[in-house]
Design a protein around this motif. Structure first.
Motif, PDB file in Angstrom:
ATOM      1  N   ARG A 739      57.673   1.722 -27.262  1.00 26.96           N
ATOM      2  CA  ARG A 739      58.721   0.916 -26.627  1.00 26.96           C
ATOM      3  C   ARG A 739      59.624   0.236 -27.643  1.00 26.96           C
ATOM      4  O   ARG A 739      60.807   0.048 -27.393  1.00 26.96           O
ATOM      5  N   SER A 740      59.066  -0.165 -28.770  1.00 24.73           N
ATOM      6  CA  SER A 740      59.838  -0.936 -29.747  1.00 24.73           C
ATOM      7  C   SER A 740      60.183  -0.144 -31.003  1.00 24.73           C
ATOM      8  O   SER A 740      61.225  -0.395 -31.625  1.00 24.73           O
ATOM      9  N   ASP A 741      59.340   0.772 -31.393  1.00 29.84           N
ATOM     10  CA  ASP A 741      59.564   1.519 -32.637  1.00 29.84           C
ATOM     11  C   ASP A 741      59.994   2.946 -32.299  1.00 29.84           C
ATOM     12  O   ASP A 741      59.231   3.903 -32.392  1.00 29.84           O
ATOM     13  N   VAL A 742      61.226   3.070 -31.872  1.00 27.53           N
ATOM     14  CA  VAL A 742      61.741   4.376 -31.459  1.00 27.53           C
ATOM     15  C   VAL A 742      62.014   5.259 -32.665  1.00 27.53           C
ATOM     16  O   VAL A 742      61.895   6.496 -32.591  1.00 27.53           O
ATOM     17  N   ASP A 743      62.391   4.656 -33.798  1.00 27.40           N
ATOM     18  CA  ASP A 743      62.762   5.443 -34.978  1.00 27.40           C
ATOM     19  C   ASP A 743      61.593   6.301 -35.463  1.00 27.40           C
ATOM     20  O   ASP A 743      61.782   7.470 -35.833  1.00 27.40           O
ATOM     21  N   PHE A 744      60.392   5.729 -35.469  1.00 26.83           N
ATOM     22  CA  PHE A 744      59.242   6.490 -35.942  1.00 26.83           C
ATOM     23  C   PHE A 744      59.018   7.730 -35.093  1.00 26.83           C
ATOM     24  O   PHE A 744      58.826   8.840 -35.607  1.00 26.83           O
ATOM     25  N   TRP A 745      59.042   7.570 -33.786  1.00 26.83           N
ATOM     26  CA  TRP A 745      58.778   8.711 -32.893  1.00 26.83           C
ATOM     27  C   TRP A 745      59.911   9.720 -32.936  1.00 26.83           C
ATOM     28  O   TRP A 745      59.682  10.937 -32.779  1.00 26.83           O
ATOM     29  N   ASN A 746      61.134   9.247 -33.168  1.00 17.04           N
ATOM     30  CA  ASN A 746      62.242  10.200 -33.323  1.00 17.04           C
ATOM     31  C   ASN A 746      62.059  11.057 -34.571  1.00 17.04           C
ATOM     32  O   ASN A 746      62.328  12.268 -34.571  1.00 17.04           O
ATOM     33  N   GLU A 763      50.571  17.933 -28.663  1.00 17.69           N
ATOM     34  CA  GLU A 763      49.649  16.960 -29.237  1.00 17.69           C
ATOM     35  C   GLU A 763      50.362  15.650 -29.578  1.00 17.69           C
ATOM     36  O   GLU A 763      49.824  14.564 -29.386  1.00 17.69           O
ATOM     37  N   MET A 764      51.587  15.791 -30.094  1.00 24.60           N
ATOM     38  CA  MET A 764      52.367  14.577 -30.399  1.00 24.60           C
ATOM     39  C   MET A 764      52.631  13.764 -29.126  1.00 24.60           C
ATOM     40  O   MET A 764      52.516  12.526 -29.110  1.00 24.60           O
ATOM     41  N   LEU A 765      53.010  14.471 -28.038  1.00 18.94           N
ATOM     42  CA  LEU A 765      53.258  13.758 -26.780  1.00 18.94           C
ATOM     43  C   LEU A 765      51.992  13.099 -26.258  1.00 18.94           C
ATOM     44  O   LEU A 765      52.026  11.997 -25.709  1.00 18.94           O
ATOM     45  N   ARG A 766      50.873  13.777 -26.392  1.00 15.00           N
ATOM     46  CA  ARG A 766      49.619  13.176 -25.962  1.00 15.00           C
ATOM     47  C   ARG A 766      49.307  11.903 -26.732  1.00 15.00           C
ATOM     48  O   ARG A 766      48.913  10.883 -26.174  1.00 15.00           O
ATOM     49  N   ILE A 767      49.487  11.990 -28.045  1.00 16.94           N
ATOM     50  CA  ILE A 767      49.238  10.810 -28.880  1.00 16.94           C
ATOM     51  C   ILE A 767      50.188   9.675 -28.503  1.00 16.94           C
ATOM     52  O   ILE A 767      49.809   8.493 -28.456  1.00 16.94           O
ATOM     53  N   LYS A 768      51.423  10.058 -28.213  1.00 13.80           N
ATOM     54  CA  LYS A 768      52.413   9.035 -27.850  1.00 13.80           C
ATOM     55  C   LYS A 768      52.027   8.333 -26.561  1.00 13.80           C
ATOM     56  O   LYS A 768      52.126   7.105 -26.436  1.00 13.80           O
ATOM     57  N   ARG A 769      51.554   9.146 -25.560  1.00 14.34           N
ATOM     58  CA  ARG A 769      51.105   8.515 -24.311  1.00 14.34           C
ATOM     59  C   ARG A 769      49.897   7.625 -24.541  1.00 14.34           C
ATOM     60  O   ARG A 769      49.780   6.528 -23.999  1.00 14.34           O
ATOM     61  N   SER A 770      48.991   8.108 -25.363  1.00 16.12           N
ATOM     62  CA  SER A 770      47.793   7.320 -25.640  1.00 16.12           C
ATOM     63  C   SER A 770      48.128   6.002 -26.322  1.00 16.12           C
ATOM     64  O   SER A 770      47.613   4.945 -25.967  1.00 16.12           O
TER      65      SER A 770
END
Length: 922
Positions: A739-746, A763-770
């Motif tokens: 929610r706050s650190d969008v740059d890292f996930w981008n 796998e990245m999306l799963r980790i992101k949801r987790s």
């Protein structure tokens, strides 16, 4: 005289008449008779009243009702009507028996007051006061005072009445004073008001304070100065000035106005001058000064208007005088004091003729007076401020500036200032008065007197040692300005000399220790002295002064540095370093920081490689003594020393120590320097150890640790190590809230698009949801019903929640495709997949399955989320043809059998277990 028939008793009256014949002294019967005939003409009721009163002359009820009806009849008649006289006679008859009834008297007195019968009314009031008891007099005095206060009343009447009333009730003297003032009887009003003020037991019924009454008396005395006599006005107003300090300016002005009205103008000027010289507030001074200036202007205007006297009258008088002289011839002038026929005005004119103070044409003198008053205003205002606080140094300096251009006046002012100001009570710096006094003599080339002033100044007991030290320094600077260098040095030696033991003992016995005893420890004095020695003395004398400063323990870090620099300039390097050593032993942080930095930099510059071990010892000692928040510059300087003159490994060791010693907020910057130097010296691969150390055991905050992971991942990506970079992203994801650190996930998203495949992206999306869920559960950001156990969400609700979690639209579309699988999607994936695009983090199996090598352990998902996702999540996956893998298929089947035999499904990942559960349920 015949009586009209209507006045005779009628047939209806016979009943009452018969009863009255039987009992003529019954008030009840007469009252019933009157009530029954209330509608009859007054003449008939008059006869009934007269008959009743003849039978009952002592009945108050009958008399009161009778008189009220009489008053009602005459209410609308003019006061000259004969009915008023009849009414008065009736009242007189009533008072024969009702003379103790105050209500009857009041009705009679009010009627007489309306008839404007002054004498008769006054005498009736007096009769009422004589007839009624004293306890009833207050009811009579009230209308009596109203009566005598009417317009047109002879003044003597109310005066006598008020004086009698004050004997009955002295507390109403304020009403009498007010009456006297309204009647312009100023003399008696002033006397009465003065008597009130002299009475300590007086209490004002109108709520006036003694202060207000006093001001009223002063106003009365001053505004009517010619009408009031017998009172000592000057003493009264001066008493008010002493007693009421908040009205001093007004009272002084009132006193001056009194003398102006008495035509004593010179006395008024004296009062104005005295007032300006005694008041202690600027407000009072402004009041007096404005009144004084207005008085002078009005007098000047009056003189200028009357200045144009007719020259003809003067010429005629001169002619008459000449004729008289001619007639008398050579006879001597007669003595005018013997002429009894002369008036007082003519006598004064002849006596004072030609006397300059009595000259009527004194316009120039008055102009000069007014101008002088205006010029003196700043000086007088300054005097007021000095009377408020004579120890205000700044006001004394301003007073001296007022006399600029008049040295004599300035010297007198400075003399008065230094005598008046008490250094212990001074507001400001009293030593500046002495310094300015001496500089005044110096400016006029009188050095001898300037020295005398300085000599007296250094003997004064000041509040602070710094004040005395400033005077000594100013004295020495004056000698330097006149090239008396030896005198300046001698003054400094004299000032810094320590008092003898005998003097200290005597002062200790006295108990009052002056600042002169502490002067020899003044840092300001010693600093000035050492500067003089450096400029005018020898090296030995300068070193002696520095050593004396160190012995007295008053040195500062700057003095240590200056001493060492002096020795270095004269090639005494070892002595300079000894001074630095003494400095670092004396001071603690943060004061010793500059000494350490200067010491280390100069030592390295001086010796460099020749004394490397000693330099290392110095740095180690400095680092040991320095707190962690200030140690970074020393570590950098130490590492630079090792890089230039020592070993690279030792430099790396220093950098490593620095990363552990600096505080958390500086660790990231320190690691960046460490990595940059390691890459330059040993190459980029060497930096991996540093990155791993920083990420795992570096003690970095989460924000800095995430930044370090991103840099590490960029390094691995640049080196072609995609799997290592992906592992770093996975590790860093625990610190990044979607929610706050969008740059890292981008950045991770871009990385997977460029270097990953379908599985790694999933796998990245799963980790992101987790990670998003963990942050939501920790901080309670999502609503409670999202985390409830048996809540079922449809696709739209899932999309809304993913938006709240910060998932982008593209990622949400991918998740929707996973939630709603179709054969078309499978065909699309088969057509769009690139041949040979295999993730570096997975291992192909013989039967087309994929086994992840990244995470070999089970992922324990919460029961609440597992049950829901198993019901609604369907993941479509394309099987890789066995021909692609060849002989590897058999190998994978064997390995799967072994794993199932050993651990069952415990080694499968979450994705594989979900797929098998779906097949089993289908």
């Amino acid at each position: 005289m015949s009586i009209p028939k209507e006045l005779y008793p009628s047939q209806d009256d016979l009943l009452y008449e018969e009863e009255l014949l039987r009992n003529p002294f019954s008030l009840k019967l007469w009252w019933r008779y009157l009530i029954a005939r209330s509608g009859s003409p007054f003449k008939k009721r008059f006869i009934i009243y007269e008959r009743a009163l003849k039978a009952l002359p002592g009945s108050y009820k009958l008399w009161h009702a009778y008189l009220r009806e009489r008053l009602q009849i005459v209410r609308n008649l003019p006061i000259t009507h004969s009915q008023y006289e009849t009414l008065n006679n009736t009242f007189e008859r009533a008072l024969v028996t009702m003379h103790k009834m105050p209500r009857i008297w009041i009705m009679y007195l009010l009627t007489l007051t309306e008839q404007k019968l002054i004498t008769r009314t006054r005498r009736t009031f007096d009769r009422a006061l004589c007839a009624l008891p004293v306890t009833q007099h207050d009811r009579i005095w009230e209308p009596y005072l109203v009566f005598v206060s009417q317009r047109g009343m002879p003044i003597e009447t109310p005066l006598r009445v008020y004086r009698r009333y004050l004997k009955y009730d002295p507390s109403h003297i304020e009403d009498f004073i007010e009456f006297l003032v309204n009647s312009s009887l100023w003399q008696e009003a002033a006397e009465r008001l003065a008597s009130v003020l002299n009475d300590d037991q007086f209490f004002s019924i109108k709520g006036k304070t003694k202060h207000r009454l006093w001001l009223e008396l002063c106003d009365l005395l001053t505004k009517h100065a010619t009408e009031v006599s017998g009172l000592n006005v000057d003493a009264i107003i001066r008493g008010g000035i002493r007693k009421f300090t908040d009205e001093v300016g007004r009272l002084w002005t009132s006193l001056a106005e009194y003398y102006i009205r008495r035509n004593l103008h010179e006395k008024a000027r004296d009062i104005f001058e005295e007032g300006m010289k005694t008041v202690i507030t600027v407000r009072d001074f402004s009041v007096i000064f404005d009144a004084y200036a207005q008085f002078e202007e009005s007098m000047l205007a009056y003189k200028m208007e009357n200045m144009d006297l007719s020259d003809e009258d003067e010429d005629e008088e001169d002619g008459d005088g000449e004729d008289g002289v001619q007639e008398n011839g050579s006879e001597e002038e007669e003595d005018i004091r013997l002429d009894v026929n002369l008036s007082v005005a003519k006598f004064e004119k002849k006596i004072l003729d030609g006397f300059w103070l009595h000259d009527d044409k004194d316009v120039d003198l008055r102009l000069a007076r007014l101008e002088n008053l205006m010029v003196r205003r700043p000086e007088l205002a300054n005097s007021v401020l000095l009377r408020q606080n004579p120890h205000n140094v700044e006001q004394w300096h301003r007073r001296v500036k007022l006399f600029e251009g008049n040295p004599s006046k300035q010297i007198l002012t400075y003399t008065e200032a230094v005598r008046t100001v008490d250094p212990m009570k001074a507001v400001g710096k009293p030593h500046t008065l002495w310094v300015a006094f001496a500089k005044l003599y110096e400016a006029h080339k009188d050095i001898a007197n300037a020295r005398v002033i300085f000599d007296k100044a250094v003997q004064v007991n000041y509040k602070a040692v710094d004040h005395l030290a400033s005077i000594w320094c100013e004295w020495a600077e004056m000698e330097l300005r006149h090239n008396n260098f030896k005198k300046a040095l001698e003054l400094m030696r004299r000032a810094t000399a320590e008092p003898s033991v005998e003097v200290k003992r005597r002062v200790a016995a006295d108990g009052n220790e002056p600042v002169q005893i502490k002067l020899h420890k003044s840092l300001r004095l010693w600093t000035f002295y050492v500067d003089l020695e450096e400029s005018l003395g020898t090296l030995e004398s300068t070193r002696a002064v520095y050593e004396r400063i160190l012995d007295l323990r008053i040195a500062t870090p700057q003095i240590i540095i200056n001493y060492a620099v002096l020795l270095e300039d004269n090639k005494y390097f070892e002595d300079a370093f000894k001074v630095y050593e003494r400095g670092v032993k004396i001071f603690k942080y943060p004061h010793v920081k500059d000494v350490w930095v200067t010491y280390l930099s100069k030592f390295v510059r001086r010796y460099g490689k020749t004394k490397l071990e000693r330099s290392r010892e110095l740095f180690e000692h400095a680092i040991e003594m320095t707190p962690s928040d200030q140690v970074k510059p020393l570590y950098l300087q130490y590492a630079k020393l090792e890089e230039e003159y020592g070993l690279a490994k030792r430099a790396m060791k220093v950098y490593d120590q620095a990363t552990k010693a600096v505080p958390s907020n500086e660790k990231l910057a320190m690691y960046e320097i460490y990595i940059a130097r390691a890459a330059e010296i040993f190459g980029v691969p060497r930096t991996r150890e540093i990155y791993e150390q920083a990420i795992e055991n570096g003690g970095l905050p989460d924000k800095d640790g995430k930044a370090m992971c991103l840099k590490y991942a960029e390094l691995e990506k640049s080196l072609g190590e995609i799997d290592r970079a992906r592992g770093i992203y996975v590790y860093a994801s625990q610190f990044a809230d979607p929610r706050s650190d969008v740059d890292f996930w981008n950045k991770w998203h871009e990385f997977e698009v460029q270097h990953g495949n379908e599985d790694t992206f999933r796998e990245m999306l799963r980790i992101k949801r987790s990670v998003s869920a963990s942050y939501s559960q920790t901080h309670f950001i999502l609503p409670e019903y999202v985390m409830q156990k048996d809540q079922k969400l449809d696709l739209d609700d899932a999309r809304d929640k993913l938006k709240q979690a910060g998932v982008s639209e593209d990622e949400m579309a991918a998740l929707e495709r996973q939630l709603v699988p179709s054969a078309n999607d499978v065909a699309t994936k088969e057509g769009s997949r690139k041949v040979g695009f295999v993730s570096a983090g997975v291992e192909s199996q013989a039967d087309g399955g994929i086994r992840s090598n990244v995470n070999q352990e089970d992922i324990e998902l919460p029961d609440e989320s597992d049950s829901e996702e198993e019901d609604r999540v369907e993941i479509a996956q394309k099987d890789v043809p066995s021909a692609v893998f060849g002989g590897l298929v058999r190998k994978r089947e064997d390995s799967e059998k072994d794993e199932e035999g050993k651990d069952g499904e415990s080694r499968l990942g979450a994705l594989e277990r979900i797929k098998r559960l779906k097949k089993a349920s289908g």
